[in-house]
Design an enzyme around this catalytic site. Structure first.
Site: not given
Length: 218
Positions: A25-27, A92
């Site tokens: 995931a991204n933060r 994303v």
């Protein structure tokens, strides 16, 4: 002001499963994207908010669609078309893996993850026959922010790029300082609460959408 217009907003991260308990995931808290969706709805737009996994309430007057992965977000954006404008705020994940059915157990060596590139939602939308009249992307950078974002606008085929420096506390924080990059040049906005950024950007979007309706360039 934006009555009879439809605007798509994406927000939050995407989660790309590795196994039943882990993911890539991204933060991203989703706060900036949710604030933009709310500000656009206040101006009268019909807003479709496509949200990754976040713990935020749905803004008043906004149609929310929850997704988890980049593939799901891409499909939701496509299904939401046509739209007069699209604001691609979501962080994303660039890559995904084929997840395992069972949890990967810790062993003597770390597992090897075979990464597959996720679809580029912004660039795909720019090439779509149903491309919105105003297409806005976001660029989270840690160095040479304006240079990288300016190149991204051309490479992705977006009308505008909203760029910010995320090397500090922007992701998950209360405030943001952005650079608005268009074909006409760059505007650097002072640091302000994310809600204020959203309101200012929504007003600019409204002006641009109305201008394109009259055949003017943005």
């Amino acid at each position: 002001m934006l009555a009879a217009t439809h605007i798509i907003v994406t927000a939050g991260p995407t989660h790309e499963p590795i196994d039943p308990v882990r993911y890539l995931a991204n933060r991203s808290s989703g706060r900036q994207g949710f604030s933009i969706a709310e500000a656009l709805a206040k101006l009268g737009a019909r807003v479709t908010l496509i949200a990754g996994p976040v713990s935020l309430p749905t803004p008043p007057g906004v149609n929310r669609i929850d997704v988890e992965t980049a593939l799901q977000m891409a499909a939701a954006v496509d299904a939401a078309l046509p739209a007069d404008a699209a604001v691609m705020v979501a962080a994303v994940a660039d890559w995904r893996v084929t997840p395992t059915v069972q949890k990967i157990k810790k062993g003597s060596r770390a597992p090897t993850l075979m990464l597959v590139e996720n679809p580029d939602i912004l660039a795909t939308l720019a090439r779509s026959p149903q491309r919105p009249r105003l297409l806005i992307g976001f660029a989270a950078e840690t160095e040479r922010v304006i240079d990288h974002a300016t190149a991204k606008r051309v490479r992705k085929g977006a009308d505008w790029i909203v760029a910010n420096d995320v090397s500090g506390d922007v992701m998950g924080g209360d405030a943001n300082a952005i650079h608005l990059i268009t074909a006409s040049g760059t505007e650097s906005w002072e640091r302000m609460p994310k809600e204020a950024v959203a309101e200012r950007l929504a007003a600019r979007i409204a002006d641009a959408v109305l201008a394109t309706t009259k055949g003017m360039t943005v």
